[in-house]
Design an enzyme around this catalytic site. Structure first.
Site, PDB file in Angstrom:
ATOM      1  N   GLY A 122      -1.585  -8.512  -0.734  1.00  0.00           N
ATOM      2  CA  GLY A 122      -2.133  -8.612  -2.009  1.00  0.00           C
ATOM      3  C   GLY A 122      -1.105  -8.099  -3.015  1.00  0.00           C
ATOM      4  O   GLY A 122      -0.416  -7.249  -2.782  1.00  0.00           O
ATOM      5  N   CYS A 123      -0.983  -8.782  -4.051  1.00  0.00           N
ATOM      6  CA  CYS A 123       0.217  -8.540  -4.872  1.00  0.00           C
ATOM      7  C   CYS A 123      -0.080  -8.677  -6.520  1.00  0.00           C
ATOM      8  O   CYS A 123      -1.093  -9.268  -6.816  1.00  0.00           O
ATOM      9  CB  CYS A 123       1.387  -9.498  -4.558  1.00  0.00           C
ATOM     10  N   THR A 124       0.652  -8.030  -7.377  1.00  0.00           N
ATOM     11  CA  THR A 124       0.808  -8.327  -8.654  1.00  0.00           C
ATOM     12  C   THR A 124       2.157  -8.772  -9.145  1.00  0.00           C
ATOM     13  O   THR A 124       2.927  -7.891  -8.792  1.00  0.00           O
ATOM     14  CB  THR A 124      -0.044  -7.306  -9.576  1.00  0.00           C
ATOM     15  N   ASN A 284      -3.474 -12.670  -7.011  1.00  0.00           N
ATOM     16  CA  ASN A 284      -3.975 -13.505  -5.947  1.00  0.00           C
ATOM     17  C   ASN A 284      -4.759 -14.436  -6.057  1.00  0.00           C
ATOM     18  O   ASN A 284      -5.581 -15.023  -5.126  1.00  0.00           O
ATOM     19  CB  ASN A 284      -4.271 -12.475  -4.638  1.00  0.00           C
ATOM     20  N   ARG A 297      -7.202  -7.249 -10.996  1.00  0.00           N
ATOM     21  CA  ARG A 297      -5.864  -6.432 -11.410  1.00  0.00           C
ATOM     22  C   ARG A 297      -5.402  -7.342 -12.684  1.00  0.00           C
ATOM     23  O   ARG A 297      -4.417  -6.753 -13.521  1.00  0.00           O
ATOM     24  CB  ARG A 297      -4.966  -6.375 -10.364  1.00  0.00           C
TER      25      ARG A 297
END
Length: 353
Positions: A122-124, A284, A297
């Site tokens: 999971g990322c930003t 994501n 997010r």
């Protein structure tokens, strides 16, 4: 709680200290250790120092990671793991072999570890351009196994002839890159794109040897492609083992892009469009669709970016975006700040709850 970190830019350090005042109750922050990976030595020996430093963490990490893999997929990945030189490209097969031998860990388990990260992050990631045309690239990387991964995060400087060619943030035992920068050229980060059935599709693609592990391809690109344009072409055209988002920044005005990848082809290319669209935020989920309410997010990050404004954007203010909940959350393992035009600013922090 004590927070241990160092930064080259003292203005950045002062700003981060102010930010920590509001997050110290929940998180500890530390700058991760850097290692020089000598590409002139045999692939089996490149990661020896890293493995020696983190050997105590790797067996538990691999055991827990494997518990996340669907039961029906494990036998397929085991086939790949038992014949890494057949199913994985060089030099990564040899580097994985070296990690296993040095750490006294089954090579097949190390191979599975290297495949797993591509499918479960999971990322930003944010790319932004200030009013002077300087482009920045920052990212948080989130995983469910936060407590294990935070302890094995590191920065790798990949060198030839004693000179750093490219730099990346990774985990001990993981020879690919999900975050990296080629100095004075471009930077790249990978975010997971979950479109369903990706475990089985990835295993099948590996066995058929008709697709690339994204983290290996990112390393190949950083090593071999010398411009933002050429790197973008490679990562747009390749076939991956799983869908993903590729986020890139360059050194010229307008050089920022989010490439939305299906496994076989590119679905969408989203670029900076100045002056109005001076930043891109990718988590994501496809940027043209609403983020799910239980994992949004994106909107808090966008709101914070608009509040800062283009005239105030910098690595320090971007750090404030990445440390705003829920952009920063209990699963965040590290935060990386980078700008390929000023490669000395490359910094990675590990978050310890």
């Amino acid at each position: 709680r004590a927070c241990i970190f160092t930064v080259r830019n003292m203005k950045c350090a002062a700003f981060i200290l102010l930010l920590l005042a509001s997050t110290a109750d929940c998180f500890n922050l530390r700058t991760v250790k850097s290692y020089n990976i000598n590409l002139d030595v045999s692939p089996e020996d490149r990661w020896n120092e890293v493995v020696d430093d983190f050997a105590e963490y790797l067996p538990e990490l691999i055991s827990v990671l494997k518990s996340y893999i669907p039961a029906e997929v494990l036998p397929l990945l085991a086939v790949v793991g038992d014949a890494v030189d057949t199913y994985l490209p060089e030099p990564y097969a040899a580097e994985i072999l070296g990690v296993g031998q040095r750490g006294k860990i089954p090579v097949g388990d190390v191979a599975i570890l290297n495949i797993l990260y591509d499918l479960s992050a999971g990322c930003t990631s944010i790319v932004a351009e200030d009013e002077s045309g300087h482009v920045y690239h920052v990212r948080n990387l989130d995983y469910s196994l936060t407590h294990l991964l935070q302890n094995i995060t590191l920065v790798a400087n990949f060198q030839k002839g004693g000179k750093t060619i490219y730099t990346g943030t990774t985990y001990a035992g993981y020879v690919g890159l999900l975050t990296g920068q080629r100095s004075y050229n471009y930077s790249v980060s990978l975010n997971e794109r979950d479109t369903g059935e990706q475990w089985m599709n990835a295993a099948t693609a590996l066995l058929a040897k008709n697709a690339s592990v994204a983290s290996f391809l990112i390393r190949d690109t950083l090593e071999n492609e010398h411009s933002f344009e050429d790197a973008t072409k490679v990562l747009t055209a390749a076939t991956f083992i799983a869908p993903s988002y590729i986020i890139m920044a360059g050194v010229k005005s307008g050089q920022g892009v989010v490439i939305t990848r299906d496994r076989i082809a590119t679905r969408d290319t989203w670029t900076l469009d100045l002056p109005d669209h001076w930043f891109l935020v990718e988590t994501n989920y496809d940027h043209w669709l609403p983020a799910p309410p239980d994992d949004d997010r994106r909107d808090p990050a966008i709101q914070h970016m608009n509040k800062i404004g283009r005239h105030n954007i910098s690595l320090t203010t971007l750090f404030s975006v990445l440390t705003t909940p829920p952009v920063l959350n209990d699963h965040t393992t590290y935060t990386t700040l980078m700008s390929p035009a000023t490669p000395h600013d490359y910094t990675t922090y590990s978050w310890l709850p």
